[in-house]
Design a protein around this motif. Sequence first.
Motif, short mmCIF file in Angstrom:
data_model
loop_
_atom_site.label_atom_id
_atom_site.label_comp_id
_atom_site.label_asym_id
_atom_site.label_seq_id
_atom_site.Cartn_x
_atom_site.Cartn_y
_atom_site.Cartn_z
N THR A 143 -14.00 -70.63 41.24
CA THR A 143 -13.53 -71.05 40.86
C THR A 143 -13.84 -72.59 40.41
O THR A 143 -14.54 -72.74 39.02
N LEU A 144 -13.70 -73.46 41.25
CA LEU A 144 -13.64 -74.58 41.66
C LEU A 144 -15.38 -74.78 41.20
O LEU A 144 -16.32 -75.79 40.60
N SER A 145 -16.41 -73.55 41.16
CA SER A 145 -18.24 -73.52 41.14
C SER A 145 -17.79 -73.53 39.63
O SER A 145 -18.44 -74.44 38.68
N LEU A 146 -16.99 -72.64 39.27
CA LEU A 146 -16.89 -72.86 37.53
C LEU A 146 -16.58 -74.41 36.39
O LEU A 146 -17.03 -74.70 35.71
N LEU A 147 -15.32 -74.69 36.77
CA LEU A 147 -14.96 -75.53 37.32
C LEU A 147 -16.42 -77.01 36.43
O LEU A 147 -15.70 -77.38 35.70
N SER A 148 -16.55 -77.06 38.01
CA SER A 148 -18.06 -78.01 37.65
C SER A 148 -18.93 -77.62 37.31
O SER A 148 -19.49 -78.31 35.79
N MET A 149 -18.79 -76.40 36.18
CA MET A 149 -19.85 -76.01 35.58
C MET A 149 -19.54 -76.39 34.10
O MET A 149 -20.62 -77.43 33.15
N LEU A 150 -18.59 -76.05 34.08
CA LEU A 150 -17.40 -76.44 32.43
C LEU A 150 -17.39 -78.37 32.08
O LEU A 150 -17.68 -78.05 30.93
N LEU A 156 -22.95 -79.95 41.60
CA LEU A 156 -21.01 -79.82 42.57
C LEU A 156 -20.84 -78.66 42.50
O LEU A 156 -20.95 -77.67 43.75
N SER A 157 -21.19 -78.15 41.86
CA SER A 157 -21.15 -76.53 41.35
C SER A 157 -21.53 -75.75 41.96
O SER A 157 -21.28 -74.55 42.42
N TRP A 158 -23.08 -75.68 42.77
CA TRP A 158 -23.70 -75.13 43.23
C TRP A 158 -23.48 -75.00 44.91
O TRP A 158 -23.46 -74.42 45.73
N LEU A 159 -23.20 -76.22 44.85
CA LEU A 159 -22.18 -76.77 46.12
C LEU A 159 -20.61 -75.95 46.71
O LEU A 159 -21.15 -75.29 48.05
N PHE A 160 -20.29 -75.70 45.78
CA PHE A 160 -18.85 -74.93 45.57
C PHE A 160 -19.59 -72.65 45.63
O PHE A 160 -18.84 -72.40 46.75
N THR A 161 -20.57 -72.87 44.48
CA THR A 161 -20.85 -72.24 45.03
C THR A 161 -21.12 -71.72 46.57
O THR A 161 -20.98 -70.44 47.56
N ALA A 162 -22.05 -72.03 47.17
CA ALA A 162 -22.78 -72.08 48.90
C ALA A 162 -21.37 -71.94 50.02
O ALA A 162 -21.60 -71.25 50.59
N ILE A 163 -20.08 -72.94 49.64
CA ILE A 163 -19.38 -72.29 50.26
C ILE A 163 -18.48 -71.52 50.07
O ILE A 163 -18.12 -70.73 51.00
N ALA A 164 -18.61 -70.92 48.80
CA ALA A 164 -17.34 -69.84 48.07
C ALA A 164 -18.67 -68.45 49.31
O ALA A 164 -18.29 -67.43 49.74
N PHE A 165 -20.62 -68.76 49.28
CA PHE A 165 -21.11 -67.66 49.51
C PHE A 165 -20.70 -67.60 51.61
O PHE A 165 -21.07 -66.88 51.97
N LEU A 166 -20.29 -68.68 52.01
CA LEU A 166 -19.80 -68.35 53.34
C LEU A 166 -18.73 -68.24 53.73
O LEU A 166 -18.24 -68.55 54.66
N THR A 167 -17.71 -67.83 52.77
CA THR A 167 -16.64 -67.36 52.72
C THR A 167 -16.61 -66.07 52.87
O THR A 167 -15.90 -65.01 53.61
N LEU A 174 -21.62 -64.93 41.42
CA LEU A 174 -21.03 -64.47 40.39
C LEU A 174 -20.51 -65.40 39.58
O LEU A 174 -21.02 -65.54 37.81
N SER A 175 -20.45 -66.34 39.65
CA SER A 175 -19.78 -68.01 39.42
C SER A 175 -20.96 -67.88 38.13
O SER A 175 -20.85 -68.13 36.86
N PRO A 176 -21.99 -68.41 38.82
CA PRO A 176 -23.10 -68.75 37.91
C PRO A 176 -23.63 -67.56 37.60
O PRO A 176 -23.76 -67.99 35.95
N VAL A 177 -23.58 -66.40 37.31
CA VAL A 177 -23.77 -65.73 36.54
C VAL A 177 -23.42 -65.68 35.45
O VAL A 177 -23.60 -65.77 34.31
N ILE A 178 -22.01 -65.60 36.27
CA ILE A 178 -20.67 -65.30 34.38
C ILE A 178 -21.25 -66.59 33.63
O ILE A 178 -21.07 -67.04 32.02
N TYR A 179 -21.53 -67.67 34.26
CA TYR A 179 -21.35 -69.03 33.48
C TYR A 179 -22.83 -69.45 32.41
O TYR A 179 -22.60 -69.25 31.86
N PHE A 180 -23.67 -68.68 32.93
CA PHE A 180 -25.46 -68.45 32.27
C PHE A 180 -25.02 -67.61 31.42
O PHE A 180 -25.58 -67.75 30.41
N ILE A 181 -24.34 -66.11 31.51
CA ILE A 181 -24.74 -65.14 30.73
C ILE A 181 -23.59 -65.85 29.62
O ILE A 181 -23.59 -65.63 28.17
N ASN A 182 -22.48 -66.93 29.85
CA ASN A 182 -22.53 -67.23 28.22
C ASN A 182 -22.31 -68.85 27.93
O ASN A 182 -22.49 -68.64 26.18
#
Length: 216
Positions: A143-150, A156-167, A174-182
């Motif tokens: 969600t932090l990734s999506l918020l950064s994209m918005l 910064l959004s890719w950094l949050f995506t990376a941390i989510a990836f490590l989680t 899915l975060s960048p995919v959803i954002y790009f689709i929209n």
Amino acid sequence: MDEKKRILLIIIIGIVLAISFNWITDLTSLDEGRNAHATKIMLSTKNFVVPYYNCKERFEKPPILYWLGAISSYIFGLNEFSLRLVSGIAGILLAICTYRIAKIVLEDEEIAFRASIILMATPHFYIESRAYVPEMTLVLFMTLSLLSMLKEHYTLSWLFTAIAFLTKGPVALLSPVIYFINYRTKKLFNIKGLLLFIAVGFSWYFYMLAKFGYDY
């Protein structure tokens, strides 16, 4: 009600729902027990890279939850409260992020506030924010990734995506995919952000592959 008061109210409600009395039940689910044991081993061995469970390497989960649990346990001691506090804090921050995202998308502070309250009122939010499992932390960083994209902070959004990836692995993408689709913006795929995602998000995976090879 101004924004500061809304956020303060979200935090208060979040503390009541996600943190208060989270210690009154023992670690119950199998996942909670496994995650807690892996964190305990990290703290006792000082090996914060390779998770272990039952004297064997635990390949199933990346390490972010264990690291956050280890930090909390170092401060408050290894117990139900300190471990579950990770998910509780993540839940509160997630509610604040929900408010911020809804405010940007809907351009209505009152509806955004209601959205965050509705999120915290859901049974699944209550359960996941009071358990030592990675789901709430994962959703927070996504969600932090999506918020950064918005806000068009794509690196910064890719950094949050990376941390989510490590989680919890590839589901974070899915975060960048959803954002790009929209929004269909190519600005999302900037070289700096992508390189940061690879460097941070794959760091632990590359290490595990180098150390354990095909077994991992």
